[in-house]
Structure formats: structure tokens, C-alpha cells
Design an enzyme around this catalytic site. Structure first.
Site, PDB file in Angstrom:
ATOM      1  N   GLY A   1      30.748 -12.474  42.131  1.00  0.00           N
ATOM      2  CA  GLY A   1      29.998 -12.559  40.783  1.00  0.00           C
ATOM      3  C   GLY A   1      28.787 -12.337  41.580  1.00  0.00           C
ATOM      4  O   GLY A   1      29.010 -12.075  42.894  1.00  0.00           O
ATOM      5  N   ALA A   2      27.524 -13.813  41.743  1.00  0.00           N
ATOM      6  CA  ALA A   2      26.412 -14.480  42.457  1.00  0.00           C
ATOM      7  C   ALA A   2      26.814 -14.743  43.167  1.00  0.00           C
ATOM      8  O   ALA A   2      27.120 -14.723  45.083  1.00  0.00           O
ATOM      9  CB  ALA A   2      26.158 -14.882  41.907  1.00  0.00           C
ATOM     10  N   TYR A   3      28.185 -15.874  43.399  1.00  0.00           N
ATOM     11  CA  TYR A   3      28.507 -17.046  43.808  1.00  0.00           C
ATOM     12  C   TYR A   3      29.617 -16.758  44.985  1.00  0.00           C
ATOM     13  O   TYR A   3      29.969 -17.119  45.951  1.00  0.00           O
ATOM     14  CB  TYR A   3      28.575 -18.317  43.742  1.00  0.00           C
ATOM     15  CG  TYR A   3      27.008 -18.380  42.587  1.00  0.00           C
ATOM     16  CD1 TYR A   3      26.176 -18.366  43.144  1.00  0.00           C
ATOM     17  CD2 TYR A   3      26.867 -19.790  41.228  1.00  0.00           C
ATOM     18  CE1 TYR A   3      24.685 -18.367  43.081  1.00  0.00           C
ATOM     19  CE2 TYR A   3      26.059 -19.378  40.935  1.00  0.00           C
ATOM     20  CZ  TYR A   3      24.757 -19.629  41.970  1.00  0.00           C
ATOM     21  OH  TYR A   3      23.360 -19.282  40.957  1.00  0.00           O
TER      22      TYR A   3
ATOM     23  N   GLU B   1      34.285 -14.360  44.611  1.00  0.00           N
ATOM     24  CA  GLU B   1      34.506 -13.587  43.842  1.00  0.00           C
ATOM     25  C   GLU B   1      35.973 -14.330  43.501  1.00  0.00           C
ATOM     26  O   GLU B   1      36.523 -15.108  43.508  1.00  0.00           O
ATOM     27  CB  GLU B   1      35.456 -12.376  45.328  1.00  0.00           C
ATOM     28  CG  GLU B   1      35.475 -13.668  46.565  1.00  0.00           C
ATOM     29  CD  GLU B   1      36.299 -12.636  47.713  1.00  0.00           C
ATOM     30  OE1 GLU B   1      35.035 -11.448  47.869  1.00  0.00           O
ATOM     31  OE2 GLU B   1      37.040 -12.829  48.281  1.00  0.00           O
ATOM     32  N   VAL B   2      36.698 -13.154  42.672  1.00  0.00           N
ATOM     33  CA  VAL B   2      37.862 -14.098  41.759  1.00  0.00           C
ATOM     34  C   VAL B   2      39.533 -12.936  42.421  1.00  0.00           C
ATOM     35  O   VAL B   2      38.960 -11.663  42.699  1.00  0.00           O
ATOM     36  CB  VAL B   2      38.206 -13.304  40.384  1.00  0.00           C
ATOM     37  CG1 VAL B   2      38.627 -13.803  39.328  1.00  0.00           C
ATOM     38  CG2 VAL B   2      36.435 -14.402  39.808  1.00  0.00           C
TER      39      VAL B   2
ATOM     40  N   LYS C   1      38.476 -18.322  41.623  1.00  0.00           N
ATOM     41  CA  LYS C   1      37.725 -18.359  41.701  1.00  0.00           C
ATOM     42  C   LYS C   1      36.606 -18.378  42.821  1.00  0.00           C
ATOM     43  O   LYS C   1      36.653 -19.993  42.725  1.00  0.00           O
ATOM     44  CB  LYS C   1      36.200 -18.677  39.910  1.00  0.00           C
ATOM     45  CG  LYS C   1      34.887 -17.669  40.259  1.00  0.00           C
ATOM     46  CD  LYS C   1      33.710 -17.807  39.195  1.00  0.00           C
ATOM     47  CE  LYS C   1      32.248 -18.014  39.077  1.00  0.00           C
ATOM     48  NZ  LYS C   1      32.281 -18.344  37.573  1.00  0.00           N
TER      49      LYS C   1
ATOM     50  N   ASP D   1      24.548 -15.018  28.164  1.00  0.00           N
ATOM     51  CA  ASP D   1      25.079 -13.495  29.073  1.00  0.00           C
ATOM     52  C   ASP D   1      26.218 -12.569  28.261  1.00  0.00           C
ATOM     53  O   ASP D   1      27.062 -12.369  29.197  1.00  0.00           O
ATOM     54  CB  ASP D   1      25.316 -13.765  30.230  1.00  0.00           C
ATOM     55  CG  ASP D   1      24.938 -12.882  31.221  1.00  0.00           C
ATOM     56  OD1 ASP D   1      24.390 -11.711  30.650  1.00  0.00           O
ATOM     57  OD2 ASP D   1      25.494 -12.845  32.362  1.00  0.00           O
TER      58      ASP D   1
END
Length: 460
Positions: free
Chosen positions: A18-20, A22-23, A38, A130
Site C-alpha cells: 500500500g501507500a506506506y 507491504e504485507v 503489515k 474505500d
């Protein structure tokens, strides 16, 4: 995989990003218990900590069968780990065949589960903001789980509801009133569910945003003869049109959607002379579709190093392969010893365990991967040549991940990553969405796979 303590392993493959951050997946060696981790990097953006704290505060309140469970968090000076329920089937968009969709009974099942989770959120006074297939995960039992509460917020407190004014969400799924501000929370989420239903039933989105010509035509009732609308039956159109009412106050509520004839129709009672997937129980049909797709696309996950490295275009494929084989490094992680100790922190240098098909089985069963008949070097050469043919912008980092950047049919940015992995004498090519629309990503994947058909392994 990397071993870090006596009990737990972490897969180096990235489940998502995502924006910040990884998972990644954490697996208990003895019980095979799985947890999604995460990993948030604080150094990327100034507002990370504030936004993550808000996300965690909301997510830790939730406990519902159709919402990803929150287990805990652990902070470090420049990094944070958030532990979540693991959904082995990955994102909902993996179930959606581009331009086709999925069987109506399966779309109905997932729509009911989505609304069930959303009803729970709204009753708590929480709006997601979202809702889209990339944020809807499927577990091993075929149950839909709402995830990613980075844009969620409270809209009701002590019985008092407030209007919202933040513009947020993903453009094709955003309700038109979000651009006008202020707007009511619940109808905005319900609008997004309507777009998800269209995607599930048709394999495409109706518009790129509410400024597009397609949306203007919809407002003016000049849309019924074009896709995706022309693919839908009368009952389905009746439901979707009421969900996507332009005026929020005229939009169906969750309870009204669930009472609509299409939502109550028993698709599994349909009788045909031909036995096919459309007559299977939804969960069994999900597994059947996955098994069929597995034979074609090889549902084995990627293995790449987790630390980001500068992306560069190599002077030649030969130089790239040489660099990859000589410059691989081990990576340091923090890790939990077991679930109860996930908030404890320690840093250890890990040793890699051998990569086998068996330890691939834990990871997300993506449909966007396949084996090839060529060796490592030739596969990279052919892949990069095809990317150039499509005029895609691409770069290869020091770990061998090819990052591809382009735009989709609606001119929105689309980024995905490809890894070429050696596993037990075979070569696996894995594609993973990084940014953009999952359905458009699958369309690009299908075209690339067709161009690579000469080297795709057919027999397995």
C-alpha cells in the site's frame, strides 16, 4: 522463507502493498498458524504515524466474520508491524475474469457478505470510504473479508451523525457527492458496493470517474446499450440502478438491497442439461475455479528480498543476471516468537530455508503466474523484450523484480511487478499488482501471457 526464532517463519514474498508499506506472511512451524504482517516504513511520508494510529484505533474495535481481524501492533523507531488475519485466497479481483466477471450466484454471495460486514461497520458509526475489490479479501473457506481501514473514520458518536468533507477513495468507486462536500457517510459506501457488484458481474467498470463521458451518459439515461450495462439482465439493472442513484437520499439502504428480488433469488436452483461451474455451491465453485486456474496459471507465490533497492535499467540482460546471482544479500527483520509476544521486539539475522513447492502452499493462490520452459536468463530476455513491444515503462531492481508502469484503458496509473523465480529446477513467472485497478491489471496480464505463449509451459 526466512527462519527467525524456533517457532515462526516469515515468507519473503510480498502478499500486497500500500501507500506506506507491504504485507508479508508469518507461519508457525509447529501449528501452521498463519498471520499477515503489515510492515509500515515511517520514513516515506510525514503523516504516516498519524494515519496509521487512526487506522489501528478503528480496526482494533472491530470483531466480525466479514472483516479482517486485528491481532496487535509493535513499533520501532522507523518501522511498525501490524498483525492481521490472513486471507489465503487474496483479493476479490483475482476472482473476477476481465470482461466476463463471475457466476451470478457467487457475485450474490459476496455481495451479501460485503453488505453484512458494512452493516456492522455502519452500526458502530464507522464508514470505510474505500470499498473496492482490492480491499476485499477471500479466506480459504471462500468468505469475504473487508480490509484496509486507512481511509475509515467515525461519522456517528453517541447517536449524533456528522457530515464528512474529506475527498478520499478510489475514483471509479467514489460516489459523486464526495466531490461536492459535505456528504453523508453511509450512502457513499453503498455506492461503492454497487460498482463492486458491476465489476463482479461483468468484469469491467462503468467509468473512470464522475467527470467522464460514461458517467454523464449514465446521468442522462443514455447508457443501456453499451457495456457493462448491456451485459446485465433486467432484475440486475433494477438493483444496480437503485444502488447507484445520483441523489444519496434516494439510494437504497443495506436492508433494502438485501430485500431486492435479485439478492433473494436462488441461482443454485437453476437446472440445465449441461453440468458446469454455475450449478455448484458457491464455495465449492470458488475452489473449482481456483483449481482450474491453477492448472493454467500455476498458483505459486513469488520469492523476493524484502528490502527496497534502487531500480535501474541494466545495460544488458547478461549484466542483469550476473548482478542478481552475485549480489543477493540477507535481510534483517524483527519478529514475534508467538502471538502473545508479538508486541516484543528483537532484531535477528535470518538464514534462508530452501525454496520448495511445499512451502509455496501457504501463500496467496494468485491466478497471475505461470511456469515457463526457458531458463532464468532466457525468460528475463523474452519478458523484457515483450514489455518493450508494449511500450511499457519498466525497471529492474537489484533483487530481480521488474516494476512495470503504464496506464489502463481509463488513463489511470497502473503499476505491477514481475518476478522470475527458480524453484526446484523450474522457472516460475509471477505477476503482482502494485498500484491501480485489479481488473485492468488482469487484462494486461492476459495480453502479456498471450505474447509469452511460446515459452509458457502447457503440460502442467
Amino acid at each position: 522463507m526466512i527462519e527467525f526464532t524456533e517457532d515462526w517463519l516469515m515468507h519473503k514474498s510480498i502478499l500486497g502493498e500500500g501507500a506506506y508499506g507491504e504485507v508479508k506472511l508469518i507461519v508457525n512451524k509447529h501449528t501452521n498458524e498463519k498471520v499477515a504482517c503489515k510492515i509500515i516504513n515511517y520514513g516515506k511520508k510525514d503523516d504516516v504515524q498519524v494515519n496509521i494510529n487512526k487506522e489501528v484505533i478503528i480496526h482494533k474495535m472491530l470483531n466480525h466474520e466479514n472483516i479482517i481481524k486485528y491481532f496487535g501492533r509493535r513499533r520501532e523507531p522507523l518501522r511498525e508491524y501490524i498483525y492481521l488475519e490472513y486471507a489465503s485466497r487474496g483479493e476479490l479481483f483475482q476472482m473476477i475474469e476481465p470482461d466476463v466477471g463471475m457466476p451470478s450466484s457467487l457475485a450474490q454471495l459476496y455481495m451479501k457478505q460485503l453488505l453484512n460486514g458494512l452493516h456492522y461497520l455502519h452500526n458502530l458509526g464507522i464508514v470505510h470510504r474505500d470499498i473496492k475489490p482490492e480491499n476485499l479479501l477471500i479466506n480459504d473457506d471462500g468468505v469475504l473479508k473487508i480490509s484496509d481501514f486507512g481511509m475509515a473514520t467515525l461519522f456517528r458518536c453517541k447517536g449524533k451523525e456528522r457530515l464528512l468533507d474529506r475527498r478520499c477513495g478510489t475514483k471509479p468507486y467514489c460516489a459523486p457527492e464526495i466531490l461536492l462536500r459535505p456528504y453523508r457517510a453511509q450512502p457513499a459506501d453503498i455506492w461503492s458496493c454497487g460498482i463492486v457488484l458491476i465489476a463482479m458481474l461483468t468484469g469491467e467498470l462503468p467509468w473512470s470517474d464522475t467527470f467522464s463521458e460514461e458517467f454523464v451518459n449514465y446521468k442522462n439515461d443514455n447508457y443501456i446499450t453499451v457495456t457493462p450495462w448491456s451485459k446485465l439482465g433486467n432484475a440486475t439493472l433494477s438493483l444496480i440502478r437503485k444502488i447507484l442513484a445520483i441523489e444519496p437520499n434516494k439510494r437504497l439502504t443495506i436492508q433494502e438491497i438485501l430485500k431486492h428480488p435479485w439478492m433473494k433469488y436462488n441461482f443454485d436452483d437453476q437446472k440445465t442439461d449441461v453440468v458446469d461451474d454455475s450449478n455448484l455451491n458457491p464455495v465449492k465453485r470458488f475452489n473449482s475455479m481456483m483449481e482450474t486456474e491453477t492448472r493454467v496459471h500455476r498458483t505459486n507465490p513469488i520469492v523476493i528480498l524484502s528490502q527496497p533497492t534502487p531500480a535501474v535499467r541494466p545495460p544488458s540482460i547478461d549484466q542483469l543476471v550476473t548482478d542478481l546471482r552475485t549480489n543477493r544479500e540477507l535481510v534483517c527483520f524483527s519478529q514475534p516468537t508467538h502471538n502473545d509476544d508479538m508486541l516484543l521486539s528483537s532484531q535477528i539475522q535470518f538464514n534462508e530455508t530452501p525454496l520448495t513447492k511445499d512451502n509455496f502452499n501457504n501463500l496467496v493462490k494468485r491466478m497471475t503466474r505461470f511456469y515457463v520452459t526457458t531458463n532464468y536468463e532466457k525468460t528475463l530476455e523474452v519478458l523484457c523484450s515483450v514489455l518493450d513491444t508494449f511500450h511499457y515503462n519498466w525497471q529492474i531492481d537489484g533483487n530481480g523484480a521488474v516494476t512495470i508502469s503504464t496506464v489502463d484503458i481509463m488513463k489511470n496509473q497502473l503499476m505491477f511487478k514481475t518476478n522470475v523465480i527458480e524453484i526446484q529446477g523450474k522457472i516460475l513467472v509471477d505477476f503482482r499488482l502494485s498500484k491501480g485497478c485489479g481488473i485492468e491489471f488482469k487484462k494486461k496480464f492476459k495480453k502479456l501471457k498471450e505474447c509469452l505463449d511460446d515459452i509458457v509451459e502447457k503440460n502442467e
